[in-house]
Design an enzyme around this catalytic site. Structure first.
Site, PDB file in Angstrom:
ATOM      1  N   ARG A  80     -22.707 -64.902  27.485  1.00 41.51           N
ATOM      2  CA  ARG A  80     -22.981 -64.104  28.299  1.00 41.51           C
ATOM      3  C   ARG A  80     -24.438 -63.420  29.066  1.00 41.51           C
ATOM      4  O   ARG A  80     -25.254 -64.041  29.271  1.00 41.51           O
ATOM      5  CB  ARG A  80     -22.793 -62.780  27.197  1.00 41.51           C
ATOM      6  CG  ARG A  80     -21.555 -62.936  26.014  1.00 41.51           C
ATOM      7  CD  ARG A  80     -21.956 -61.399  25.261  1.00 41.51           C
ATOM      8  NE  ARG A  80     -21.174 -61.883  24.592  1.00 41.51           N
ATOM      9  CZ  ARG A  80     -20.804 -60.924  23.659  1.00 41.51           C
ATOM     10  NH1 ARG A  80     -21.474 -59.858  23.000  1.00 41.51           N
ATOM     11  NH2 ARG A  80     -20.130 -61.115  22.331  1.00 41.51           N
ATOM     12  N   LYS A 116     -15.224 -48.071  13.624  1.00 44.72           N
ATOM     13  CA  LYS A 116     -15.739 -48.926  13.437  1.00 44.72           C
ATOM     14  C   LYS A 116     -17.066 -48.377  12.788  1.00 44.72           C
ATOM     15  O   LYS A 116     -17.251 -47.384  12.763  1.00 44.72           O
ATOM     16  CB  LYS A 116     -17.166 -49.768  14.096  1.00 44.72           C
ATOM     17  CG  LYS A 116     -17.552 -49.303  15.342  1.00 44.72           C
ATOM     18  CD  LYS A 116     -18.463 -49.738  16.231  1.00 44.72           C
ATOM     19  CE  LYS A 116     -19.258 -48.650  16.957  1.00 44.72           C
ATOM     20  NZ  LYS A 116     -20.514 -49.619  18.198  1.00 44.72           N
ATOM     21  N   GLN A 131     -22.869 -66.498  17.557  1.00 47.48           N
ATOM     22  CA  GLN A 131     -22.407 -64.676  16.719  1.00 47.48           C
ATOM     23  C   GLN A 131     -21.492 -66.066  15.343  1.00 47.48           C
ATOM     24  O   GLN A 131     -20.995 -66.707  14.774  1.00 47.48           O
ATOM     25  CB  GLN A 131     -21.237 -64.952  17.016  1.00 47.48           C
ATOM     26  CG  GLN A 131     -21.114 -63.259  18.441  1.00 47.48           C
ATOM     27  CD  GLN A 131     -20.296 -62.847  18.986  1.00 47.48           C
ATOM     28  OE1 GLN A 131     -19.409 -63.626  18.852  1.00 47.48           O
ATOM     29  NE2 GLN A 131     -20.149 -61.862  18.758  1.00 47.48           N
ATOM     30  N   HIS A 157     -12.987 -62.749  11.499  1.00 43.69           N
ATOM     31  CA  HIS A 157     -12.076 -61.274  11.904  1.00 43.69           C
ATOM     32  C   HIS A 157     -10.969 -62.024  10.486  1.00 43.69           C
ATOM     33  O   HIS A 157     -10.782 -62.872  10.413  1.00 43.69           O
ATOM     34  CB  HIS A 157     -11.138 -62.091  13.548  1.00 43.69           C
ATOM     35  CG  HIS A 157     -12.286 -62.183  14.183  1.00 43.69           C
ATOM     36  ND1 HIS A 157     -12.734 -63.093  15.278  1.00 43.69           N
ATOM     37  CD2 HIS A 157     -12.540 -61.238  15.161  1.00 43.69           C
ATOM     38  CE1 HIS A 157     -13.004 -62.512  15.978  1.00 43.69           C
ATOM     39  NE2 HIS A 157     -12.788 -61.083  16.287  1.00 43.69           N
ATOM     40  N   ASP A 207     -19.460 -64.691  12.753  1.00 48.69           N
ATOM     41  CA  ASP A 207     -18.034 -64.077  13.746  1.00 48.69           C
ATOM     42  C   ASP A 207     -17.346 -64.035  12.480  1.00 48.69           C
ATOM     43  O   ASP A 207     -16.880 -65.292  11.521  1.00 48.69           O
ATOM     44  CB  ASP A 207     -18.225 -64.353  15.035  1.00 48.69           C
ATOM     45  CG  ASP A 207     -17.434 -63.213  15.940  1.00 48.69           C
ATOM     46  OD1 ASP A 207     -17.344 -62.404  15.394  1.00 48.69           O
ATOM     47  OD2 ASP A 207     -16.687 -63.374  16.680  1.00 48.69           O
ATOM     48  N   CYS A 248     -12.718 -64.150  19.815  1.00 55.04           N
ATOM     49  CA  CYS A 248     -11.691 -63.281  18.956  1.00 55.04           C
ATOM     50  C   CYS A 248     -10.793 -64.173  19.951  1.00 55.04           C
ATOM     51  O   CYS A 248      -9.616 -64.139  19.345  1.00 55.04           O
ATOM     52  CB  CYS A 248     -11.791 -62.231  18.852  1.00 55.04           C
ATOM     53  SG  CYS A 248     -13.213 -60.855  20.314  1.00 55.04           S
ATOM     54  N   HIS A 276     -12.787 -56.439  13.451  1.00 58.48           N
ATOM     55  CA  HIS A 276     -13.796 -57.916  14.141  1.00 58.48           C
ATOM     56  C   HIS A 276     -15.188 -57.591  12.845  1.00 58.48           C
ATOM     57  O   HIS A 276     -15.470 -56.641  12.508  1.00 58.48           O
ATOM     58  CB  HIS A 276     -14.691 -57.244  15.281  1.00 58.48           C
ATOM     59  CG  HIS A 276     -13.181 -57.543  16.589  1.00 58.48           C
ATOM     60  ND1 HIS A 276     -13.035 -59.009  17.537  1.00 58.48           N
ATOM     61  CD2 HIS A 276     -12.206 -56.810  16.720  1.00 58.48           C
ATOM     62  CE1 HIS A 276     -12.184 -58.215  17.853  1.00 58.48           C
ATOM     63  NE2 HIS A 276     -11.589 -57.586  17.984  1.00 58.48           N
TER      64      HIS A 276
END
Length: 579
Positions: free
Chosen positions: A302, A405, A320, A324, A322, A273, A451
Site C-alpha cells: 500500500r 465491526k 497481514q 476470512h 488475515d 480478501c 474479515h
C-alpha cells in the site's frame, strides 16, 4: 484552577502557543491547532525556520501570557464577517469557504490573538498551569496532508493540570525514546531499512527473522487448533479483480501503478480478501460446508506518503495476519464470539491484559446491505462482547459503509493504546462477487463474510512488541535464548557439549568462544538482552553441571545439565512471560 478535561486544557494551551508565536513573529499565518492524544500541536507558516533552540523563548512568552489572567472570549459571526476577519490568512479562508452560506461561525479571542475555532476552551489563562506544559518537538506538515500544498511548520507540545503530571509524562517520554523499536532494532540487529532500495520496506535480519519465525509458527499452530484452514494467494491480480472488489474505485490512490502482463493490467495486492473470495467461488458451496474459516499471512503493498512512514509501524509492504470467515446467518453469532475469544487468547499470550473493546455501528449517511442484515450483524457483535463479559464502548455510526465491526485496543507497558484485533462484517464484497451457498431449502442464499485480524500486521505488531518488552523478549520469543560462556578457553570443549545438549531440546543456543575475558562476554550477553547466560568452568566439567545468570533475576549455581535443560524447556514451551 477550574475542573476541565485534558482535551480542553490542551486545546486552550494551543491558543496560548499561537498567541506567543504571534507576539514573537507577527507575520505568522496560523493553520490548525487541535488537541491530540497526549498533547496538542499547531501548524503555522512562519517567516523563519524554527529550531529546538527557539523553544525556551516561546515557552517564556507563553508563561507571560498565562500570568495575565486573559479570558478566552467566544464570539459568533456570520460567514462574510469571518472571511473579512481572516482575509489575510489563506488557510482560514479555505476552511471558512467550505462552510454553508448560513453557517454560524465561532471565533475565540485571547488578548490580541483571534482564532477560528469551535472550542471549547477554559474560561481564562488562570485555569491553565504555568508549569504544566512543555514544547516537545518540531516537524514539517503539508497543508491538509497534501504534498502539493504549502509546507508548514508544526510545533508538538503537551499540557497537564499540574507540573507533577507533566514531569511523570516527560519521564515516560524519555523511557519511550529508549524503547523506540528503531533504536532497539539496530542495537539487537533485528531489521533495517534502505532508502536507496525503496522507502518503507523492511529488511528482516537473521535475529529478527528468528523471532518472526517463532511468531508465524505460533500463529499457524493456533489457527489450526481453532478450526482454521491455511491458504496462500498470489501477490498480484488482474485489474478485473480490483474493479469487481471496488478497490480501483475507492482505494486506487493507495495502490501501486498497474503493470502490463500479456496486454492485461495487473496490480500488486493491497488486500487479501478478493483472493480468498476467488477460492470460495471455486465451487458451489452447500450450507454443510460452512463455515469456511481461511487464514493467511499475506503480504500486501500500500502506498504511504514519505512523511507518514515510521519504522515498522507504518510501511509500504507488510504481511497481514488475515482471515476470512464465510458462514450462514445462523452461524454468525457463534463465529463472531469464537473469533473474539481467539483474539483475547492470542493477545493475553503476549502479556496484554488491559484490553478495551469498541463496537462500531451502521453509518447514518452511506452504507450498503439490507437493513435486517445490519441488525443481525450488529446484534451478533454485541452478543459476542456480552458473552465474553467484555465491557465496550459504542461508536454509533462509526462502522465502515460495508459493515459493523469490533476493534480491540491494548495498552502497552508504557500506557499507550494500540488498535490490533478487528472483527469486521462485510456486506459489500459478497454482493459485488455475487457469493452464494445452497441452503437447506435448496435455495441459493448470500453468506455472511467476516474479515478478522488478530495482530494486524506482523511488522507493526513486532514494533509494538519490541517497545512493550524494551527488546527484552520473553524466553519463547528471544532470538537467542541461551548464551554459553566458558570461564576460560580451557573449557570451550565442555561448553560445546553443553550447547549441543541444550540445542537437542530445540532451544536457541549460542556459544561465545572468543578470546575476550569472561566478564566482557557476560556484559555482551546482557547488552543483547539474552534471557539466560550459562557459565561453565573446571568444576562444572568434572561434575556435569553449570551455573546460570538470569536476565534481571537471581543466579542459580551448580545445576545439573538435565535439571538446567528441563527448567529452560518448561519455561519456553509454557510461553512464560517471566524468567
Amino acid at each position: 484552577m477550574g475542573n476541565f478535561d485534558l482535551a480542553t486544557v490542551r486545546h486552550s494551551m494551543a491558543h496560548v502557543l499561537a498567541a506567543a508565536v504571534q507576539e514573537l513573529y507577527p507575520t505568522t499565518l496560523f493553520a490548525i491547532g487541535p488537541a491530540i492524544n497526549e498533547g496538542f500541536y499547531y501548524d503555522m507558516k512562519l517567516p523563519v525556520r524554527l529550531v529546538l533552540e527557539d523553544f525556551p523563548a516561546i515557552e517564556t512568552k507563553m508563561r507571560e501570557i498565562l500570568g495575565k489572567n486573559l479570558a478566552f472570549v467566544r464570539e459568533e459571526i456570520a460567514k462574510e464577517q469571518a472571511l473579512a476577519l481572516f482575509a489575510h490568512n489563506p488557510y482560514k479562508v479555505e476552511i471558512i469557504e467550505e462552510l454553508p452560506a448560513d453557517a454560524v461561525i465561532t471565533i475565540y479571542r485571547l488578548g490580541d490573538f483571534v482564532d477560528l475555532c469551535r472550542g471549547p476552551h477554559v474560561e481564562s489563562t488562570a485555569d491553565l498551569s504555568v508549569d504544566g506544559f512543555a514544547l516537545l518537538n518540531l516537524a514539517g506538515a503539508y497543508w491538509r496532508g497534501d504534498e502539493k500544498r504549502d509546507q508548514l511548520q508544526r510545533i508538538y507540545a503537551t499540557a497537564f493540570a499540574s507540573k507533577a503530571e507533566l514531569d511523570h509524562h516527560l519521564t515516560m517520554l524519555q523511557e519511550r525514546e529508549k524503547r523506540d523499536h528503531r533504536r532497539i532494532g539496530k542495537d539487537l540487529d533485528l531489521f533495517s531499512f534502505h532508502e536507496e532500495a525503496g522507502a518503507g520496506l523492511a529488511y528482516w535480519h537473521p535475529m529478527g527473522g528468528r523471532i518472526r519465525l517463532v511468531l508465524e509458527d505460533f500463529w499457524r499452530k493456533e489457527h489450526i487448533k481453532h478450526g482454521y484452514e491455511l491458504i496462500y494467494t498470489p501477490h498480484v491480480g488482474r485489474s478485473w479483480l480490483w474493479e469487481t472488489s471496488g478497490h480501483l474505485d475507492f482505494y486506487k490512490e493507495g495502490m501501486y501503478s498497474a503493470m502490463d502482463v500479456d496486454g492485461q493490467e495487473y496490480y500488486a495486492k493491497p488486500m487479501n480478501c478478493p483472493f480468498h473470495i476467488m477460492i470460495y467461488q471455486n465451487d458451489k458451496k452447500s450450507y454443510r460446508q460452512l463455515p469456511c474459516r481461511w487464514a493467511e499471512l499475506g503480504t500486501v503493498y500500500r502506498y504511504e506518503r514519505a512523511g507518514a512512514l515510521h519504522g515498522l509501524m507504518r510501511v509500504r509492504g507488510f504481511t497481514q495476519d488475515d482471515a476470512h470467515i464465510f458462514c450462514t446467518p445462523e452461524q454468525l453469532a457463534d463465529e463472531v464470539y469464537a473469533a473474539l475469544q481467539f483474539s483475547l487468547h492470542i493477545l493475553s499470550t503476549f502479556g496484554f491484559s488491559k484490553i478495551q473493546a469498541f463496537l462500531s455501528t451502521q453509518p447514518k449517511e452511506k452504507s450498503v446491505g439490507e437493513a435486517h442484515r445490519w441488525q443481525e450483524a450488529t446484534d451478533a457483535l454485541r452478543s459476542a462482547l456480552d458473552r465474553a463479559d467484555l465491557s465496550f464502548g459504542v461508536d454509533e455510526g462509526g462502522g465502515a459503509f460495508y459493515g459493523p465491526k469490533i476493534d480491540l485496543k491494548i495498552e502497552d507497558s508504557m500506557g499507550r493504546e494500540w488498535q490490533l484485533s478487528t472483527i469486521q462484517l462485510d456486506f459489500n464484497m459478497p454482493e459485488r462477487f455475487k457469493l452464494t451457498f445452497i441452503d437447506r431449502d435448496g435455495e441459493a442464499k448470500r453468506p455472511y463474510m467476516v474479515h478478522r485480524a488478530l495482530l494486524g500486521s506482523l511488522e507493526r505488531f513486532f514494533g509494538v512488541l519490541t517497545e512493550h518488552y524494551a527488546g527484552a523478549f520473553p524466553l519463547w520469543l528471544a532470538p537467542i535464548q541461551v548464551r554459553i560462556v566458558p570461564v576460560s578457553m580451557k573449557f570451550v570443549e565442555y561448553a560445546q557439549q553443553v550447547a549441543r545438549y541444550l540445542g537437542e531440546a530445540d532451544l536457541r543456543v549460542s556459544l561465545d568462544d572468543g578470546d575476550d575475558r569472561m566478564q566482557a562476554k557476560i556484559k555482551r550477553a546482557n547488552e543483547l538482552r539474552i534471557p539466560y547466560t550459562i557459565i561453565v568452568g573446571g568444576r562444572d566439567a568434572e561434575n556435569g553441571t553449570a551455573s546460570m545468570k538470569i536476565r534481571g533475576g537471581v543466579d542459580k549455581n551448580d545445576l545439573s545439565l538435565a535439571e538446567l535443560r528441563s527448567y529452560l524447556v518448561e519455561k519456553s514451551v509454557s510461553k512464560s512471560l517471566f524468567l
